[in-house]
Motif scaffolding. Structure first.
Motif, PDB file in Angstrom:
ATOM      1  N   VAL A  15      84.645 -34.425  28.459  1.00  0.00           N
ATOM      2  CA  VAL A  15      83.332 -34.230  29.100  1.00  0.00           C
ATOM      3  C   VAL A  15      83.292 -32.895  29.841  1.00  0.00           C
ATOM      4  O   VAL A  15      82.299 -32.157  29.777  1.00  0.00           O
ATOM      5  N   CYS A  16      84.386 -32.572  30.537  1.00  0.00           N
ATOM      6  CA  CYS A  16      84.448 -31.284  31.250  1.00  0.00           C
ATOM      7  C   CYS A  16      84.329 -30.115  30.283  1.00  0.00           C
ATOM      8  O   CYS A  16      83.610 -29.137  30.550  1.00  0.00           O
ATOM      9  N   LEU A  17      85.025 -30.203  29.159  1.00  0.00           N
ATOM     10  CA  LEU A  17      84.948 -29.137  28.166  1.00  0.00           C
ATOM     11  C   LEU A  17      83.537 -29.004  27.607  1.00  0.00           C
ATOM     12  O   LEU A  17      83.052 -27.890  27.369  1.00  0.00           O
ATOM     13  N   LYS A  18      82.874 -30.126  27.406  1.00  0.00           N
ATOM     14  CA  LYS A  18      81.503 -30.093  26.893  1.00  0.00           C
ATOM     15  C   LYS A  18      80.573 -29.388  27.878  1.00  0.00           C
ATOM     16  O   LYS A  18      79.755 -28.539  27.498  1.00  0.00           O
ATOM     17  N   TYR A  19      80.714 -29.725  29.164  1.00  0.00           N
ATOM     18  CA  TYR A  19      79.866 -29.088  30.165  1.00  0.00           C
ATOM     19  C   TYR A  19      80.187 -27.603  30.301  1.00  0.00           C
ATOM     20  O   TYR A  19      79.287 -26.763  30.487  1.00  0.00           O
ATOM     21  N   LEU A  20      81.465 -27.280  30.205  1.00  0.00           N
ATOM     22  CA  LEU A  20      81.847 -25.867  30.245  1.00  0.00           C
ATOM     23  C   LEU A  20      81.227 -25.092  29.084  1.00  0.00           C
ATOM     24  O   LEU A  20      80.756 -23.961  29.244  1.00  0.00           O
ATOM     25  N   PHE A  22      78.467 -25.933  27.514  1.00  0.00           N
ATOM     26  CA  PHE A  22      77.029 -25.832  27.764  1.00  0.00           C
ATOM     27  C   PHE A  22      76.723 -24.656  28.684  1.00  0.00           C
ATOM     28  O   PHE A  22      75.798 -23.868  28.440  1.00  0.00           O
ATOM     29  N   VAL A  23      77.510 -24.554  29.762  1.00  0.00           N
ATOM     30  CA  VAL A  23      77.326 -23.441  30.692  1.00  0.00           C
ATOM     31  C   VAL A  23      77.603 -22.114  29.994  1.00  0.00           C
ATOM     32  O   VAL A  23      76.858 -21.134  30.153  1.00  0.00           O
ATOM     33  N   PHE A  24      78.674 -22.083  29.209  1.00  0.00           N
ATOM     34  CA  PHE A  24      79.004 -20.862  28.474  1.00  0.00           C
ATOM     35  C   PHE A  24      77.871 -20.459  27.540  1.00  0.00           C
ATOM     36  O   PHE A  24      77.508 -19.278  27.465  1.00  0.00           O
ATOM     37  N   ASN A  25      77.308 -21.423  26.809  1.00  0.00           N
ATOM     38  CA  ASN A  25      76.236 -21.104  25.857  1.00  0.00           C
ATOM     39  C   ASN A  25      74.991 -20.576  26.552  1.00  0.00           C
ATOM     40  O   ASN A  25      74.287 -19.723  26.010  1.00  0.00           O
ATOM     41  N   PHE A  26      74.737 -21.078  27.762  1.00  0.00           N
ATOM     42  CA  PHE A  26      73.603 -20.550  28.522  1.00  0.00           C
ATOM     43  C   PHE A  26      73.860 -19.089  28.905  1.00  0.00           C
ATOM     44  O   PHE A  26      72.994 -18.220  28.723  1.00  0.00           O
ATOM     45  N   LEU A  27      75.076 -18.821  29.424  1.00  0.00           N
ATOM     46  CA  LEU A  27      75.432 -17.438  29.762  1.00  0.00           C
ATOM     47  C   LEU A  27      75.480 -16.565  28.513  1.00  0.00           C
ATOM     48  O   LEU A  27      75.090 -15.397  28.536  1.00  0.00           O
ATOM     49  N   PHE A  28      75.948 -17.161  27.424  1.00  0.00           N
ATOM     50  CA  PHE A  28      76.042 -16.449  26.155  1.00  0.00           C
ATOM     51  C   PHE A  28      74.662 -16.056  25.652  1.00  0.00           C
ATOM     52  O   PHE A  28      74.445 -14.941  25.150  1.00  0.00           O
ATOM     53  N   VAL A  72      73.788 -13.611  18.608  1.00  0.00           N
ATOM     54  CA  VAL A  72      74.283 -14.309  19.792  1.00  0.00           C
ATOM     55  C   VAL A  72      73.283 -15.375  20.248  1.00  0.00           C
ATOM     56  O   VAL A  72      73.670 -16.522  20.552  1.00  0.00           O
ATOM     57  N   MET A  73      72.000 -15.027  20.297  1.00  0.00           N
ATOM     58  CA  MET A  73      70.990 -15.962  20.779  1.00  0.00           C
ATOM     59  C   MET A  73      70.866 -17.163  19.843  1.00  0.00           C
ATOM     60  O   MET A  73      70.698 -18.303  20.292  1.00  0.00           O
ATOM     61  N   VAL A  74      70.953 -16.917  18.532  1.00  0.00           N
ATOM     62  CA  VAL A  74      70.891 -18.025  17.565  1.00  0.00           C
ATOM     63  C   VAL A  74      72.158 -18.872  17.647  1.00  0.00           C
ATOM     64  O   VAL A  74      72.099 -20.109  17.651  1.00  0.00           O
ATOM     65  N   THR A  75      73.301 -18.209  17.744  1.00  0.00           N
ATOM     66  CA  THR A  75      74.580 -18.914  17.776  1.00  0.00           C
ATOM     67  C   THR A  75      74.722 -19.775  19.027  1.00  0.00           C
ATOM     68  O   THR A  75      75.299 -20.870  18.973  1.00  0.00           O
ATOM     69  N   SER A  76      74.222 -19.304  20.166  1.00  0.00           N
ATOM     70  CA  SER A  76      74.317 -20.097  21.392  1.00  0.00           C
ATOM     71  C   SER A  76      73.547 -21.403  21.259  1.00  0.00           C
ATOM     72  O   SER A  76      73.982 -22.452  21.763  1.00  0.00           O
ATOM     73  N   PHE A  77      72.403 -21.364  20.569  1.00  0.00           N
ATOM     74  CA  PHE A  77      71.643 -22.596  20.308  1.00  0.00           C
ATOM     75  C   PHE A  77      72.442 -23.527  19.393  1.00  0.00           C
ATOM     76  O   PHE A  77      72.529 -24.735  19.634  1.00  0.00           O
ATOM     77  N   LEU A  78      73.029 -22.958  18.340  1.00  0.00           N
ATOM     78  CA  LEU A  78      73.844 -23.764  17.433  1.00  0.00           C
ATOM     79  C   LEU A  78      75.057 -24.344  18.160  1.00  0.00           C
ATOM     80  O   LEU A  78      75.501 -25.457  17.855  1.00  0.00           O
ATOM     81  N   GLY A  79      75.581 -23.587  19.111  1.00  0.00           N
ATOM     82  CA  GLY A  79      76.724 -24.069  19.878  1.00  0.00           C
ATOM     83  C   GLY A  79      76.388 -25.315  20.683  1.00  0.00           C
ATOM     84  O   GLY A  79      77.185 -26.256  20.756  1.00  0.00           O
ATOM     85  N   CYS A  80      75.199 -25.313  21.300  1.00  0.00           N
ATOM     86  CA  CYS A  80      74.768 -26.499  22.047  1.00  0.00           C
ATOM     87  C   CYS A  80      74.643 -27.705  21.119  1.00  0.00           C
ATOM     88  O   CYS A  80      75.039 -28.822  21.467  1.00  0.00           O
ATOM     89  N   GLN A 235      82.929 -13.837  24.970  1.00  0.00           N
ATOM     90  CA  GLN A 235      83.045 -14.697  23.799  1.00  0.00           C
ATOM     91  C   GLN A 235      84.461 -15.242  23.623  1.00  0.00           C
ATOM     92  O   GLN A 235      84.655 -16.321  23.061  1.00  0.00           O
ATOM     93  N   VAL A 236      85.464 -14.501  24.087  1.00  0.00           N
ATOM     94  CA  VAL A 236      86.839 -14.987  24.002  1.00  0.00           C
ATOM     95  C   VAL A 236      86.974 -16.305  24.768  1.00  0.00           C
ATOM     96  O   VAL A 236      87.616 -17.256  24.296  1.00  0.00           O
ATOM     97  N   CYS A 237      86.329 -16.372  25.936  1.00  0.00           N
ATOM     98  CA  CYS A 237      86.334 -17.626  26.709  1.00  0.00           C
ATOM     99  C   CYS A 237      85.677 -18.740  25.913  1.00  0.00           C
ATOM    100  O   CYS A 237      86.177 -19.872  25.883  1.00  0.00           O
ATOM    101  N   GLY A 238      84.560 -18.425  25.270  1.00  0.00           N
ATOM    102  CA  GLY A 238      83.863 -19.425  24.463  1.00  0.00           C
ATOM    103  C   GLY A 238      84.727 -19.928  23.319  1.00  0.00           C
ATOM    104  O   GLY A 238      84.728 -21.126  23.006  1.00  0.00           O
ATOM    105  N   MET A 239      85.457 -19.026  22.683  1.00  0.00           N
ATOM    106  CA  MET A 239      86.316 -19.437  21.578  1.00  0.00           C
ATOM    107  C   MET A 239      87.462 -20.322  22.061  1.00  0.00           C
ATOM    108  O   MET A 239      87.857 -21.274  21.382  1.00  0.00           O
ATOM    109  N   ILE A 240      87.968 -20.031  23.253  1.00  0.00           N
ATOM    110  CA  ILE A 240      89.043 -20.856  23.813  1.00  0.00           C
ATOM    111  C   ILE A 240      88.527 -22.264  24.112  1.00  0.00           C
ATOM    112  O   ILE A 240      89.161 -23.269  23.761  1.00  0.00           O
ATOM    113  N   PHE A 241      87.349 -22.341  24.770  1.00  0.00           N
ATOM    114  CA  PHE A 241      86.752 -23.645  25.064  1.00  0.00           C
ATOM    115  C   PHE A 241      86.489 -24.423  23.780  1.00  0.00           C
ATOM    116  O   PHE A 241      86.710 -25.632  23.712  1.00  0.00           O
TER     117      PHE A 241
END
Length: 254
Positions: A15-20, A22-28, A72-80, A235-241
């Protein structure tokens, strides 16, 4: 009991990773908008100066940023969507998109940095020739407009100095009507004001327009490089998450 505790702990971490993410995708998503904005701003703000450059590296860097920003904007939506669905295949596609955009932005940043290093030499070799040979010539309207804007925006005259215009095709032509510099060199533009090159009438700046243009383009290139590399690092942080969440889901037997 220990097994239940371990399951609860795993669920909590998932759950923590999921929320992280979500936050990352918003910043992304916001970062993607910033990247696209910088690319568009680079092309629109003084974009006419691109016709004065010998190479297209500056424009290519900006176009790459616009492409990367849109992705990036399209991918962040797909990420969510991938996080909500909790499917390994969706997360794998999302990770691949992040990696692709990371490489694109890294290329843009490196191009901007490399071009920044040789910008001065390129301007010294080509700017004076481009201005004096093409100003007010048939079929070179974009260069003429760019030179006029350069003079007025940066309050300068000539590549190195106003004396550069003495050997130009424009001053030697009948259309110049005895002008020694283009009218755009004048502090106050009036018809045929370029017939006088006295400092009280025209802009005389130490280093000429080449120094002003070099500083302007160098600042833009630094911004392009900083934004591209900055978002790439995010994005490196996003890939790690994403990898961590992918592993958690994979370990879930259900």
């Amino acid at each position: 009991m220990g097994s239940m505790y371990k399951d609860d702990q795993d669920d909590w971490m998932t759950v923590c990773l999921k929320y992280l993410l979500f936050v990352f995708n918003f910043l992304f998503w916001m970062g993607g908008g910033a990247v696209m904005g910088v690319g568009v701003w680079t092309l629109i703000d003084k974009g006419d100066y691109l016709s004065l450059l010998a190479s297209s590296t500056f424009a290519v860097s900006a176009y790459i940023l616009i492409l990367a920003g849109g992705l990036v904007m399209v991918t962040s939506f797909l990420g969510c969507c991938a996080v909500i669905r909790e499917q390994r295949s969706c997360l794998s596609v999302y990770f691949s998109c992040l990696l692709l955009i990371f490489l694109i932005e890294l290329v843009a940043g490196v191009l901007a940095y490399v071009y920044h290093q040789r910008l001065s030499e390129e301007l010294k070799q080509h700017l004076n020739q481009t201005m004096t040979e093409n100003y007010a010539q048939r079929g070179k309207e974009s260069i003429t407009l760019a030179v006029d804007m350069l003079h007025q925006d940066f309050k300068c005259c000539g590549s190195n100095s106003s004396l550069d215009w003495r050997h130009s095709a424009y001053v030697a032509s009948p259309e110049a009507e005895r002008r020694v510099v283009p009218d755009s060199c004048c502090k106050t533009i009036t018809p045929r004001c370029g017939q006088r090159d006295h400092p009280s009438n025209i802009y005389k700046v130490e280093g000429g327009c080449i120094t002003k243009l070099e500083h302007f383009l160098a600042d833009h290139l630094l911004i392009i490089g900083a934004v591209g590399i900055g978002v790439a690092c995010l994005q490196v942080c996003g890939m790690i998450f994403t990898c961590c969440l992918h592993r958690r889901i994979k370990l879930d037997p259900y």
